[in-house]
Design a protein around this motif. Sequence first.
Motif, PDB file in Angstrom:
ATOM      1  N   HIS A  57      50.183  43.512  25.689  1.00 29.33           N
ATOM      2  CA  HIS A  57      49.980  42.236  26.403  1.00 29.33           C
ATOM      3  C   HIS A  57      48.787  42.320  27.341  1.00 29.33           C
ATOM      4  CE1 HIS A  57      54.069  40.962  25.274  1.00 29.33           C
ATOM      5  NE2 HIS A  57      54.386  42.222  25.497  1.00 29.33           N
ATOM      6  N   HIS A  58      48.115  41.176  27.479  1.00 29.63           N
ATOM      7  CA  HIS A  58      47.124  41.053  28.552  1.00 29.63           C
ATOM      8  C   HIS A  58      47.874  40.629  29.807  1.00 29.63           C
ATOM      9  CE1 HIS A  58      43.360  41.411  26.329  1.00 29.63           C
ATOM     10  NE2 HIS A  58      44.072  40.936  25.312  1.00 29.63           N
ATOM     11  N   GLY A  59      47.447  41.129  30.954  1.00 30.96           N
ATOM     12  CA  GLY A  59      48.017  40.679  32.231  1.00 30.96           C
ATOM     13  C   GLY A  59      49.482  41.061  32.417  1.00 30.96           C
ATOM     14  N   TRP A  60      49.912  42.174  31.805  1.00 32.20           N
ATOM     15  CA  TRP A  60      51.320  42.558  31.863  1.00 32.20           C
ATOM     16  C   TRP A  60      51.747  42.859  33.303  1.00 32.20           C
ATOM     17  CZ3 TRP A  60      55.382  41.780  29.192  1.00 32.20           C
ATOM     18  CH2 TRP A  60      56.512  42.593  29.310  1.00 32.20           C
ATOM     19  N   LEU A 202      30.653  29.179  31.472  1.00 34.00           N
ATOM     20  CA  LEU A 202      31.375  30.305  30.865  1.00 34.00           C
ATOM     21  C   LEU A 202      31.434  31.491  31.824  1.00 34.00           C
ATOM     22  CD1 LEU A 202      30.093  30.331  27.177  1.00 34.00           C
ATOM     23  CD2 LEU A 202      32.357  29.718  28.005  1.00 34.00           C
ATOM     24  N   LEU A 203      30.360  31.654  32.628  1.00 34.78           N
ATOM     25  CA  LEU A 203      30.340  32.785  33.557  1.00 34.78           C
ATOM     26  C   LEU A 203      31.431  32.665  34.612  1.00 34.78           C
ATOM     27  CD1 LEU A 203      26.484  33.211  33.950  1.00 34.78           C
ATOM     28  CD2 LEU A 203      28.072  34.534  32.540  1.00 34.78           C
ATOM     29  N   ALA A 204      31.922  31.434  34.816  1.00 29.60           N
ATOM     30  CA  ALA A 204      32.998  31.234  35.802  1.00 29.60           C
ATOM     31  C   ALA A 204      34.351  31.640  35.237  1.00 29.60           C
ATOM     32  CB  ALA A 204      33.025  29.770  36.241  1.00 29.60           C
ATOM     33  N   THR A 205      34.400  32.024  33.960  1.00 28.38           N
ATOM     34  CA  THR A 205      35.677  32.406  33.352  1.00 28.38           C
ATOM     35  C   THR A 205      35.555  33.792  32.709  1.00 28.38           C
ATOM     36  OG1 THR A 205      35.042  31.220  31.346  1.00 28.38           O
ATOM     37  CG2 THR A 205      36.422  30.024  32.889  1.00 28.38           C
ATOM     38  N   PRO A 206      35.229  34.832  33.535  1.00 25.20           N
ATOM     39  CA  PRO A 206      34.965  36.161  32.951  1.00 25.20           C
ATOM     40  C   PRO A 206      36.173  36.740  32.224  1.00 25.20           C
ATOM     41  CG  PRO A 206      35.099  36.282  35.350  1.00 25.20           C
ATOM     42  CD  PRO A 206      35.109  34.832  34.993  1.00 25.20           C
ATOM     43  N   ALA A 207      37.402  36.435  32.704  1.00 27.43           N
ATOM     44  CA  ALA A 207      38.588  37.023  32.062  1.00 27.43           C
ATOM     45  C   ALA A 207      38.693  36.557  30.612  1.00 27.43           C
ATOM     46  CB  ALA A 207      39.845  36.629  32.834  1.00 27.43           C
ATOM     47  N   LYS A 208      38.346  35.288  30.383  1.00 31.21           N
ATOM     48  CA  LYS A 208      38.400  34.742  29.015  1.00 31.21           C
ATOM     49  C   LYS A 208      37.410  35.475  28.128  1.00 31.21           C
ATOM     50  CE  LYS A 208      41.453  32.161  28.917  1.00 31.21           C
ATOM     51  NZ  LYS A 208      42.444  32.620  28.043  1.00 31.21           N
ATOM     52  N   LEU A 209      36.201  35.693  28.678  1.00 31.84           N
ATOM     53  CA  LEU A 209      35.170  36.345  27.865  1.00 31.84           C
ATOM     54  C   LEU A 209      35.588  37.779  27.540  1.00 31.84           C
ATOM     55  CD1 LEU A 209      31.955  34.967  29.594  1.00 31.84           C
ATOM     56  CD2 LEU A 209      33.145  34.117  27.581  1.00 31.84           C
ATOM     57  N   LEU A 210      36.206  38.466  28.526  1.00 35.03           N
ATOM     58  CA  LEU A 210      36.656  39.843  28.279  1.00 35.03           C
ATOM     59  C   LEU A 210      37.745  39.880  27.214  1.00 35.03           C
ATOM     60  CD1 LEU A 210      36.791  41.401  31.867  1.00 35.03           C
ATOM     61  CD2 LEU A 210      35.303  42.034  29.949  1.00 35.03           C
TER      62      LEU A 210
END
Length: 469
Positions: A57-60, A202-210
């Motif tokens: 999981h992500h963010g477990w 997109l740079l404001a949502t780094p977690a999504k990009l990772l």
Amino acid sequence: MTEVLVIGSGPAGLAAACAARALGRRVVLLDASDYVGGQYWRHLPPERPARREAVLHHGWSRFQAMSQALERDPLCEIVTSAHVWAIDAGRVHVMVGEADGAGREARTYAAAAVVFATGAFDRALPIPGWDLPGVFTAGGAQALAKGERVAVGQRVVVAGSGPFLLPVASSLVQAGSTVVGVYEASHLAHLARQWTARPWQLLATPAKLLELAHYASVHVKNRIPYATGRAVTAIHGGQRVESVTISAIDETWRPIPGGDVVVAADAVCLGHGFTPRVELPIAAGCRLDARRFVQVDEHQRTSVAAFYAAGEITGIGGVDLSLSEGTIAGHMAAGGHLEDRALRDARARRDALRSFAERLERAHRIGENWTDWLSDETIVCRCEEVSVGRLRSVAETSRSSGLRSLKLQSRAGLGACQGRMCGRSVETILAAAAPGGHLIDESTTDRRPIATPIRLAELAFGNDKSVEK
Ligand SMILES: Cc1cc2nc3c(=O)[nH]c(=O)nc-3n(C[C@H](O)[C@H](O)[C@H](O)COP(=O)(O)OP(=O)(O)OC[C@H]3O[C@@H](n4cnc5c(N)ncnc54)[C@H](O)[C@@H]3O)c2cc1C
């Protein structure tokens, strides 16, 4: 009286409950599942734990922090296996116990404020052969992989539209399947146009990009082919899936002649986006927006006083948006103010992630000509076995444009799932065949006054045992 009642314990509901507790309110958190966590943190049951659950999981750690804090908190009551089946005059009716089991406990809650966080279903468009054993929705396959460690097949095709196809393919590989390919219906040029516009957002949502980078690396490592502008347009087999036709499609999702290949596979996972679970907000009288999500203002308030909504019922945007909206909804339901310091981060994240969600929707919208891959024999409503031909002939011969009357005549959407799987596809096909090319009812297939299955005996005698909470 309960001060804040939260329905749904996915990311949005957990965040809402934590935020309401942070303001000292007494909270009841209800979920129909056996465990909290919703779709994103669907995990193995405690009796069959994974040695390293976190890698699945992500963010477990975030999930554990929120769920354990609520479980330890004497002023938060968590009720799992709690099926909210109706809302009537502000009172929330719940059956607690095994789904469809006998002897469930009936409860009625009246709360000062209610937060809806009921999430979404994954959507699969009908395809010739999609009723063969071995065809799964992408979310169903994901739930089996994450919640049971069960692989749906050995050679699996994943097809549809949207970034959700990527985690599904990753989970299938982790569960032991070979993913033959991931087929994204949107075209590369269209995706590139949508994803590269306004890159600063997109740079404001780094977690999504990772997260995207992680899935891309799993795909590369496992050599999973990824193709765009392709759709599964037919599924073949005798007793179960044996192969699929993959077609090149144009930007409207119309198959391009001569663009078909047949690929051997024993399972297919279809995911064409998500449909919000809005029956409870509809029952409470909450207004929906033009895209048929629950309409909320910046306080996450619905159009009905004291009812709030958060997460995927307000728009599809992923886990981080659900968490931010949940925090704001719980805080506001508990009597907080939008300007409070505690909401500063959640508000900034929500605003950035909403633009990400809008981008997602534009990039992966369903093409209007998907119905071109249907034949008259294709089953649309699987519960009642209603075919495309039957829907079209009912609309044409009855000369009716009323959804309710067309549903009653064809029986589409009247079976066990009450149109959750097929409702929107049924509406599209009926509208195209109806006089004038559209339906006239204000009602939609999302309206289900009884939200979850309930036994007649429970309906008749349930109030005898009901507790006002
Ligand atoms: C099947 C499926 C699998 C998914 N898997 C992933 C994934 O692996 N990775 C990913 O990035 N995204 C995944 N998603 C998308 C993901 O669900 C969202 O990004 C996120 O979980 C949404 O959070 P939420 O809190 O809005 O809703 P959810 O997480 O869906 O939680 C909603 C909760 O409400 C409960 N509920 C609904 N109706 C009732 C009712 N009548 N009574 C009581 N309880 C009710 C449900 O049981 C559920 O626990 C998945 C979506 C689906 C539909």
